[in-house]
Design an enzyme around this catalytic site. Structure first.
Site, PDB file in Angstrom:
ATOM      1  N   GLU A   1       0.828  -1.201   0.000  1.00 39.46           N
ATOM      2  CA  GLU A   1       0.000   0.000   0.000  1.00 39.46           C
ATOM      3  C   GLU A   1       0.856   1.243   0.000  1.00 39.46           C
ATOM      4  OE1 GLU A   1      -2.613  -0.089   3.364  1.00 39.46           O
ATOM      5  OE2 GLU A   1      -2.913  -2.228   3.048  1.00 39.46           O
TER       6      GLU A   1
ATOM      7  N   CYS B   1       3.113   8.263   1.766  1.00 41.53           N
ATOM      8  CA  CYS B   1       3.537   7.307   2.789  1.00 41.53           C
ATOM      9  C   CYS B   1       3.852   5.993   2.070  1.00 41.53           C
ATOM     10  CB  CYS B   1       2.386   7.135   3.781  1.00 41.53           C
ATOM     11  SG  CYS B   1       2.665   5.864   4.990  1.00 41.53           S
TER      12      CYS B   1
ATOM     13  N   CYS C   1       5.657  -7.507   8.008  1.00 41.92           N
ATOM     14  CA  CYS C   1       6.672  -6.992   8.933  1.00 41.92           C
ATOM     15  C   CYS C   1       6.953  -8.071   9.963  1.00 41.92           C
ATOM     16  CB  CYS C   1       6.172  -5.731   9.629  1.00 41.92           C
ATOM     17  SG  CYS C   1       7.403  -5.051  10.765  1.00 41.92           S
TER      18      CYS C   1
ATOM     19  N   CYS D   1       4.406  -5.869  16.302  1.00 36.61           N
ATOM     20  CA  CYS D   1       3.816  -4.998  17.316  1.00 36.61           C
ATOM     21  C   CYS D   1       2.346  -5.395  17.450  1.00 36.61           C
ATOM     22  CB  CYS D   1       3.946  -3.534  16.922  1.00 36.61           C
ATOM     23  SG  CYS D   1       5.669  -3.075  16.681  1.00 36.61           S
TER      24      CYS D   1
ATOM     25  N   CYS E   1      -0.647  -3.563  15.401  1.00 38.42           N
ATOM     26  CA  CYS E   1      -0.411  -3.151  14.016  1.00 38.42           C
ATOM     27  C   CYS E   1      -0.856  -4.191  12.997  1.00 38.42           C
ATOM     28  CB  CYS E   1       1.076  -2.853  13.851  1.00 38.42           C
ATOM     29  SG  CYS E   1       1.533  -2.452  12.170  1.00 38.42           S
TER      30      CYS E   1
ATOM     31  N   SER F   1       8.744   5.045  16.556  1.00 40.53           N
ATOM     32  CA  SER F   1       7.479   4.537  17.087  1.00 40.53           C
ATOM     33  C   SER F   1       7.741   4.141  18.526  1.00 40.53           C
ATOM     34  CB  SER F   1       7.021   3.323  16.271  1.00 40.53           C
ATOM     35  OG  SER F   1       6.645   3.733  14.986  1.00 40.53           O
TER      36      SER F   1
ATOM     37  N   HIS G   1       5.478   4.642  21.573  1.00 36.59           N
ATOM     38  CA  HIS G   1       4.247   3.995  22.040  1.00 36.59           C
ATOM     39  C   HIS G   1       4.241   3.531  23.492  1.00 36.59           C
ATOM     40  CE1 HIS G   1       3.509   4.464  17.893  1.00 36.59           C
ATOM     41  NE2 HIS G   1       3.944   3.296  17.481  1.00 36.59           N
TER      42      HIS G   1
ATOM     43  N   CYS H   1      -1.735   1.586   7.913  1.00 40.37           N
ATOM     44  CA  CYS H   1      -1.309   0.909   6.694  1.00 40.37           C
ATOM     45  C   CYS H   1      -1.273  -0.598   6.918  1.00 40.37           C
ATOM     46  CB  CYS H   1       0.081   1.391   6.328  1.00 40.37           C
ATOM     47  SG  CYS H   1       0.141   2.149   4.739  1.00 40.37           S
TER      48      CYS H   1
HETATM   49  N1  SAH Z   1       7.815  -0.067  11.047  1.00 38.56           N
HETATM   50  C1  SAH Z   1       7.962   1.338  11.159  1.00 38.56           C
HETATM   51  C2  SAH Z   1       7.246   2.120  10.089  1.00 38.56           C
HETATM   52  C3  SAH Z   1       5.838   1.719   9.711  1.00 38.56           C
HETATM   53  S1  SAH Z   1       4.520   1.892  10.878  1.00 38.56           S
HETATM   54  C4  SAH Z   1       7.531   1.821  12.505  1.00 38.56           C
HETATM   55  O1  SAH Z   1       6.936   1.039  13.249  1.00 38.56           O
HETATM   56  O2  SAH Z   1       7.821   2.957  12.825  1.00 38.56           O
HETATM   57  C5  SAH Z   1       3.989   3.542  10.746  1.00 38.56           C
HETATM   58  C6  SAH Z   1       3.319   4.049  12.040  1.00 38.56           C
HETATM   59  O3  SAH Z   1       1.954   3.588  12.143  1.00 38.56           O
HETATM   60  C7  SAH Z   1       4.036   3.568  13.293  1.00 38.56           C
HETATM   61  O4  SAH Z   1       4.255   4.623  14.188  1.00 38.56           O
HETATM   62  C8  SAH Z   1       3.061   2.564  13.818  1.00 38.56           C
HETATM   63  O5  SAH Z   1       3.282   2.345  15.166  1.00 38.56           O
HETATM   64  C9  SAH Z   1       1.739   3.201  13.477  1.00 38.56           C
HETATM   65  N2  SAH Z   1       0.583   2.304  13.604  1.00 38.56           N
HETATM   66  C10 SAH Z   1       0.543   0.982  13.410  1.00 38.56           C
HETATM   67  N3  SAH Z   1      -0.706   0.505  13.668  1.00 38.56           N
HETATM   68  C11 SAH Z   1      -1.453   1.568  14.048  1.00 38.56           C
HETATM   69  C12 SAH Z   1      -2.823   1.739  14.423  1.00 38.56           C
HETATM   70  N4  SAH Z   1      -3.641   0.712  14.466  1.00 38.56           N
HETATM   71  N5  SAH Z   1      -3.259   2.986  14.741  1.00 38.56           N
HETATM   72  C13 SAH Z   1      -2.426   4.042  14.667  1.00 38.56           C
HETATM   73  N6  SAH Z   1      -1.144   3.942  14.294  1.00 38.56           N
HETATM   74  C14 SAH Z   1      -0.646   2.727  13.995  1.00 38.56           C
HETATM   75 FE1  SF4 Z   2       6.227  -3.509  11.970  1.00 37.85          FE
HETATM   76 FE2  SF4 Z   2       6.130  -0.872  12.460  1.00 37.85          FE
HETATM   77 FE3  SF4 Z   2       3.872  -2.366  12.468  1.00 37.85          FE
HETATM   78 FE4  SF4 Z   2       5.644  -2.654  14.427  1.00 37.85          FE
HETATM   79  S1  SF4 Z   2       4.462  -0.819  13.950  1.00 37.85           S
HETATM   80  S2  SF4 Z   2       4.627  -4.347  13.308  1.00 37.85           S
HETATM   81  S3  SF4 Z   2       7.566  -2.385  13.332  1.00 37.85           S
HETATM   82  S4  SF4 Z   2       5.200  -1.968  10.719  1.00 37.85           S
END
Ligand code: SAH
Ligand code: SF4
Length: 347
Positions: A85, A106, A113, A117, A120, A215, A217, A334
């Site tokens: 995406e 983006c 991945c 996490c 995600c 990230s 969190h 995403c």
């Molecule tokens: N892997 C990298 C980059 C991709 S994720 C990283 O984790 O930084 C891009 C952002 O979207 C990250 O900050 C991630 O934590 C956030 N993200 C993932 N799932 C999410 C959700 N359900 N709601 C809001 N943000 C989310």
């Molecule tokens: Fe991967 Fe980033 Fe999603 Fe964590 S938040 S699972 S590192 S894409």
């Protein structure tokens, strides 16, 4: 897709003069031709040889969600039939002023991945493979073609962990920032990571002044471990040590991304620790109320709750943004659209 150095080497192998490199780069990145055939100033035999080795268009557009004045999400298919995406976000007058011509793209860096996490969608189906530099670049070229807009702001916040695909990421960054390539200023590029410490240190030494987003969190090990397995390998103290190294090498402030999840990381105490952490590295904080993901149990706190959290940061002089408008369906994290498509295809 090729960097200038790679292209010069390749042309040498084909007994071609180096000036052809400039011709080819111009066709690919400025004129944006769709095929080697169109490069009319190259010998036909060379065109054929290179076409077989280096496809110019590795991605196929499958569907678009959203419309021109909102966020548009493009689902793109790879040659091995996987999906990624790419999301195009128009200027937000609220954030950047009425006259802003900012178009942020983006991009994804991997299929799936490996970091898992717990909140995600990208991690839900595990890791499939790294994207090649050409597949990263093609997302930008395709998004510009599909939208008719010039991408002038780039974030690596799509699917995947960009720092786990380090070689291809840095190759793509060279193509994106070079004047022979896509010529997007390094200061307008943000790489987001879940906190891979050795790679952050390596990236800090890159000459380009790119931006870094973490990230986070969770502001302490106990909270972060609950939702981000990567914290076991690189605990918060080690991560912040790497961020100090980053600061010593780069001028722009680091951004700490912080999803607010009810009952997990969103108490006033969390805000207090986060404020201290952010101040220790002079970072700004981007608060993101959690976007619900199908199949995951997490809940987004109320707007008032999110505001109170932000106010604690502000009280400590930490610059913090909070965007409360709902993540619209397609704006949501995403990885979800691709997950749906791959499930559909399997069933
Ligand atoms: N892997 C990298 C980059 C991709 S994720 C990283 O984790 O930084 C891009 C952002 O979207 C990250 O900050 C991630 O934590 C956030 N993200 C993932 N799932 C999410 C959700 N359900 N709601 C809001 N943000 C989310
Ligand atoms: Fe991967 Fe980033 Fe999603 Fe964590 S938040 S699972 S590192 S894409």
């Amino acid at each position: 897709m090729l960097t200038k150095t790679q292209l010069i080497k390749l042309l040498g192998e084909h007994q071609q003069p180096t000036y052809r490199a400039a011709q080819i780069l111009d066709w690919i990145y400025q004129k944006r031709v769709q095929s080697w055939e169109e490069m009319s100033n190259l010998p036909p035999a060379l065109r054929q040889a290179l076409a077989a080795e280096y496809p110019l268009r590795p991605l196929t557009h499958t569907l678009t969600k959203g419309s021109a004045d909102t966020t548009r999400k493009f689902l793109l298919q790879l040659p091995d039939e996987r999906y990624i995406e790419t999301v195009l976000i128009p200027a937000s007058p609220a954030l950047y002023g009425e006259k802003s011509d900012r178009h942020t793209l983006c991009v994804s860096s991997q299929v799936g991945c490996a970091y898992g996490c717990k909140f995600c969608a990208s991690g839900l189906d595990g890791f499939t493979r790294n994207l090649k530099a050409s597949e990263i670049i093609s997302q930008i070229i395709l998004a510009e073609e599909l939208s008719g807009e010039k991408v002038n702001n780039l974030v690596f916040m799509g699917m995947g962990e960009p720092l786990a695909n380090f070689t291809n990421l840095t190759q793509a960054l060279e193509i994106i920032t070079s004047d022979w390539g896509l010529h997007i200023g390094a200061r307008r590029i943000t790489v987001s990571t879940s906190g891979l410490v050795p790679q952050i240190k390596k990236l800090a030494l890159l000459p380009q002044q790119i931006r870094l987003a973490i990230s986070l969190h969770g502001p302490d090990d106990e909270t972060r471990e609950k939702i981000m397995p990567v914290n076991q390998k690189y605990p918060v103290a080690e991560l912040f040590e790497a961020l100090r190294i980053w600061n010593a090498n780069k001028k722009q402030k680091i951004t700490l991304e912080y999803i607010l999840i009810d009952g997990i990381n969103a108490t006033p105490q969390h805000a207090e620790i986060l404020a201290k952490r952010a101040r220790s590295i002079n970072a700004k904080v981007n608060l993101i109320p959690y976007n619900t993901v199908e199949g995951l149990p997490w809940v987004r706190p109320s707007d008032d709750h999110c505001k109170r959290f932000r106010n604690i940061l502000t009280k400590h002089q930490v610059s913090a943004t909070l965007r409360l408008e709902k993540g619209h369906d397609i704006d949501a994290a995403c990885g979800q659209l691709r997950l749906k498509k791959e499930k559909e295809n399997r069933s």
